[in-house]
Scaffold this active site. Structure first.
Site, PDB file in Angstrom:
ATOM      1  N   SER A 119      25.102 -10.584  11.755  1.00  0.00           N
ATOM      2  CA  SER A 119      24.453  -9.481  12.300  1.00  0.00           C
ATOM      3  C   SER A 119      24.979  -8.207  11.876  1.00  0.00           C
ATOM      4  CB  SER A 119      23.953  -9.730  13.770  1.00  0.00           C
ATOM      5  OG  SER A 119      25.112  -9.158  14.472  1.00  0.00           O
ATOM      6  N   LYS A 120      24.035  -7.219  12.074  1.00  0.00           N
ATOM      7  CA  LYS A 120      24.683  -5.745  11.675  1.00  0.00           C
ATOM      8  C   LYS A 120      26.200  -5.368  12.433  1.00  0.00           C
ATOM      9  CE  LYS A 120      22.336  -3.163   8.947  1.00  0.00           C
ATOM     10  NZ  LYS A 120      23.111  -3.362   8.130  1.00  0.00           N
TER      11      LYS A 120
END
Ligand code: GLU
Length: 470
Positions: A241-242
């Site tokens: 994820s980010k």
């Protein structure tokens, strides 16, 4: 054989999506099949044309081409509606009038009791008269699929035979109250109409597949072969994820990764050619691709490895191609420099770069004299005798041929004469010429810089190196 990539244009092209596209593309190209694109833009609120362009641009950058025009799912709503009404006619679907308030209350109650909410089938058994009454009263309604009893079984290329008990699946919605189709039904009708024979997509869709398989049965469509690709994890083994840094393909492009490297790296996330090759071109990957070697296990997105791979692909570019990429990456940085001056640097820098911008950050000293000198380097490399040692070297350099070979003999002989290791001469000169402690081979670099520039830089540096007192 026909496959498709079906992104939703609600966000950027994520590396996970790109990996799905790559596997489908490799599968199609290695088997002589078709690779189609479908833009799943039915969520009108969250979808945008800008994202569609961004996704297509990302695919093109990676070198993924598609057959036929991309299909826009939103343009097919009438066809989805028609097929849903066929299910209604044939008894596979029913109208449901439960309001969202009623459903929310039931969901909350189920969750409070520690369970998950499954629609309880309240409207499954309405009589025609009850339905007419609700329709006459103008009550909003959705169309639900009548999930049959039993189990749903399908074969998955990655997970082999996979089976779900239908009891775990509630009567899901096909048409929303505004008549728009849900993802679940649109995907099945579209895959069927597009002639898709193999559905390869991320593991996150595995739980949708039994519902879609039931729809295939109800519609009387032939069921495609499914394959669910393992998740991509971050370095901490959590879903990528980010938090882990860059995750969109565009970000990697901007950072100066080559599309060949990105493609190669993503193709090896969850798949391997079965030998120990790691650096492969697109055509070698097409050649080697075998869908049966997709791994079940999740794979880790290791950015260090990607950097290494990028360096390998940079070394495989010919000089003209590297120059072309650099010009595209930072046109303004190279605008003022004539190509004849750039050309000799390319082979020197190519060996040392992992990312395109490193050409600019590590190589700009070729074009301008250093104004500052790396502080750590100054401390380590410019010692008490350096001022005198470099000063005494100057006349020899003035006399010398400025070829790498001649310079190397001269500097090595000079070190030997003074009874010091060659490094004791080489490192201080490198710092003087570049301001930094890392550069390509000193002798090659001196040849490229040329005599005037080397002498001027050495004199400037000498003026900055303190003479030992007394
Ligand atoms: N549009 C879906 C997504 O972006 C993919 C649907 C599918 O591959 O079946 O996740």
């Amino acid at each position: 054989m026909t496959v498709r990539f079906a992104p939703s244009p609600t966000g950027y092209l994520h590396v996970g999506g790109a990996r799905t596209a790559i596997f489908n593309w490799l599968f199609a190209r290695s088997a002589g099949g078709r690779f189609l694109l479908r833009i799943e833009d039915t969520d009108r609120q969250r979808s945008s044309d800008a994202m569609t362009r961004e996704i297509l641009g990302g695919l093109r950058w990676l070198g993924i081409d598609w057959d036929d025009e991309p299909v826009l799912q939103s343009t097919r709503a009438a066809r989805h509606g028609e097929e849903c009404l066929r299910l209604l006619d044939e008894g596979h679907a029913y109208w449901c009038y439960c309001s969202s308030e009623e459903l929310d209350a039931k969901r909350e109650a189920a969750e409070a009791a520690g369970g998950a909410f499954l629609y309880d089938g309240t409207c499954r058994h309405l009589t025609d008269a009850q339905r007419s009454e609700k329709d006459a009263a103008g009550m909003p309604r959705v169309l639900r699929f009548r999930v049959p009893d039993g189990r749903t079984v399908f074969n998955d290329i990655v997970h082999d035979e996979t089976s779900f008990s239908n009891e775990e699946i509630d009567d899901f919605v096909l048409l929303r109250s505004d008549g728009s189709p849900t993802y679940m039904v649109a995907v099945v009708v579209d895959d069927h109409d597009m002639g898709v024979t193999h559905v390869l997509r991320g593991d996150d869709h595995l739980s949708n597949t039994p519902k879609q398989v039931m729809l295939y049965h109800a519609f009387g469509y032939e069921i495609p072969q499914f394959g669910h690709l393992p998740l991509i994890l971050g370095s901490d083994k959590k879903r990528l994820s980010k938090r882990h840094g860059a995750t969109s393909v565009g970000e990697f492009q901007q950072k100066g990764f080559l599309p060949e490297a990105m493609f190669n790296f993503l193709a090896l996330l969850g798949w391997s050619p079965g030998d120990d090759r790691e650096v492969l071109t697109r055509s070698e990957l097409v050649e080697a691709f075998d869908i049966r070697r997709v791994l079940k296990k999740s794979s880790v997105f290791d950015e260090e490895k990607l950097l290494w791979m990028n360096g390998q692909h940079i070394r495989q570019l010919d000089d003209a191609d590297l120059l072309h990429r650099l010009l595209r990456h930072r046109p303004e940085a190279l605008a003022a420099i004539p190509e004849a001056k750039l050309a000799p640097l390319l082979p020197l820098m190519k060996e040392r770069m992992a990312l395109l911008p490193e050409f600019f950050s590590h190589g700009m000293y070729f074009f301008s004299d250093p104004e500052e000198y790396d502080a750590e380097g100054v401390r380590k490399r410019w010692k008490a005798g350096t001022h005198e040692m470099l000063t005494a070297l100057l006349p020899r350099l003035e006399e010398s041929d400025f070829t790498a070979g001649a310079l190397e003999s001269l500097i090595r002989a000079y070190a030997e004469e003074r009874g010091i290791g060659a490094g004791k001469v080489i490192h201080p000169i490198r710092l003087a010429l570049t301001g930094s402690t890392a550069s390509p081979s000193l002798f090659d670099m001196m040849e490229v810089l040329g005599q005037d520039s080397c002498l001027r830089r050495l004199r400037n540096a000498i003026a900055r190196i303190p003479e030992p007192a007394g």
